[in-house]
Write an enzyme that holds these catalytic residues in place. Structure first.
Site, PDB file in Angstrom:
ATOM      1  N   HIS A  56      42.963  44.883  40.397  1.00 56.53           N
ATOM      2  CA  HIS A  56      41.587  44.477  40.701  1.00 56.53           C
ATOM      3  C   HIS A  56      41.375  44.514  42.206  1.00 56.53           C
ATOM      4  O   HIS A  56      42.326  44.383  42.989  1.00 56.53           O
ATOM      5  CB  HIS A  56      41.332  43.054  40.202  1.00 56.53           C
ATOM      6  CG  HIS A  56      41.198  42.926  38.731  1.00 56.53           C
ATOM      7  ND1 HIS A  56      40.391  41.987  38.149  1.00 56.53           N
ATOM      8  CD2 HIS A  56      41.746  43.627  37.708  1.00 56.53           C
ATOM      9  CE1 HIS A  56      40.457  42.095  36.840  1.00 56.53           C
ATOM     10  NE2 HIS A  56      41.285  43.080  36.544  1.00 56.53           N
ATOM     11  N   GLU A  58      40.119  42.310  44.224  1.00 54.05           N
ATOM     12  CA  GLU A  58      40.529  41.086  44.910  1.00 54.05           C
ATOM     13  C   GLU A  58      42.036  41.054  45.142  1.00 54.05           C
ATOM     14  O   GLU A  58      42.501  40.649  46.214  1.00 54.05           O
ATOM     15  CB  GLU A  58      40.123  39.847  44.097  1.00 54.05           C
ATOM     16  CG  GLU A  58      38.632  39.697  43.901  1.00 54.05           C
ATOM     17  CD  GLU A  58      38.139  40.278  42.590  1.00 54.05           C
ATOM     18  OE1 GLU A  58      37.180  39.709  42.021  1.00 54.05           O
ATOM     19  OE2 GLU A  58      38.673  41.304  42.114  1.00 54.05           O
ATOM     20  N   CYS A  86      37.187  37.194  38.222  1.00 51.09           N
ATOM     21  CA  CYS A  86      37.651  36.862  36.875  1.00 51.09           C
ATOM     22  C   CYS A  86      38.691  35.734  36.976  1.00 51.09           C
ATOM     23  O   CYS A  86      39.072  35.330  38.089  1.00 51.09           O
ATOM     24  CB  CYS A  86      38.261  38.110  36.229  1.00 51.09           C
ATOM     25  SG  CYS A  86      39.869  38.577  36.928  1.00 51.09           S
ATOM     26  N   CYS A  89      41.834  36.749  39.133  1.00 52.95           N
ATOM     27  CA  CYS A  89      41.555  36.837  40.569  1.00 52.95           C
ATOM     28  C   CYS A  89      41.242  35.470  41.164  1.00 52.95           C
ATOM     29  O   CYS A  89      41.671  35.169  42.285  1.00 52.95           O
ATOM     30  CB  CYS A  89      40.429  37.831  40.813  1.00 52.95           C
ATOM     31  SG  CYS A  89      40.936  39.522  40.400  1.00 52.95           S
TER      32      CYS A  89
END
Length: 153
Positions: A56, A58, A86, A89
């Site tokens: 991801h 992040e 999410c 993260c």
């Protein structure tokens, strides 16, 4: 640079990274981490290209920032991300001690800074501050366009 424009400028950098993700066939999410007025970490979604659920934006940005600061504690740092983090993260943000998260688009399906639930409000040993909605229209449009194009093809 005018201080009042800095948050927007940082989010614009995250948006550029999200556009790069989209060009690579990835869901367009981008993130930057700022320390003392300087971007020290950048990331964009790479789950498909890396075939890795952890890739991801992040997480990518946190990884780079940790390497730049030579440690896992990202104290006095802010993250700017185009989509509300999410659960994974948000957990990484807590564990890396990032002080503040500013995100663009809200995520009603997986958002963990208030949309589905607020992980930052739970009694963990670190509680980042979060703000949503910065350049939300532009961030949301990237996602809508990406998924509309995906459905067409």
């Amino acid at each position: 640079m005018d201080k009042s424009n800095e948050p927007k400028e940082y989010m614009k950098q995250a948006i550029e990274l999200a556009k790069l993700a989209a060009k690579n066939g990835e869901v367009p999410v981008g993130a930057v981490i700022v320390h003392n007025g300087k971007i020290i970490g950048r990331g964009f979604n790479r789950r498909e290209s890396e075939r890795n659920a952890l890739a991801h934006a992040e997480i990518q940005a946190i990884d780079e920032a940790c390497r730049r600061l030579n440690g896992w504690r990202l104290i006095d740092c802010e993250m700017y991300v185009t989509l509300e983090p999410c659960p994974m993260c948000a957990g990484a943000i807590i564990n890396s001690r990032i002080d503040k998260v500013i995100y663009g688009a809200f995520d009603p399906k997986a958002g963990s800074c208030g949309s589905v639930f607020d992980l930052f409000s739970l009694p963990f040993n670190h509680r980042p501050v979060s703000e949503g909605g910065l350049l939300a229209d532009e961030c949301s449009a990237l996602l809508k366009d990406f998924f509309n194009n995906l459905r067409k093809s």
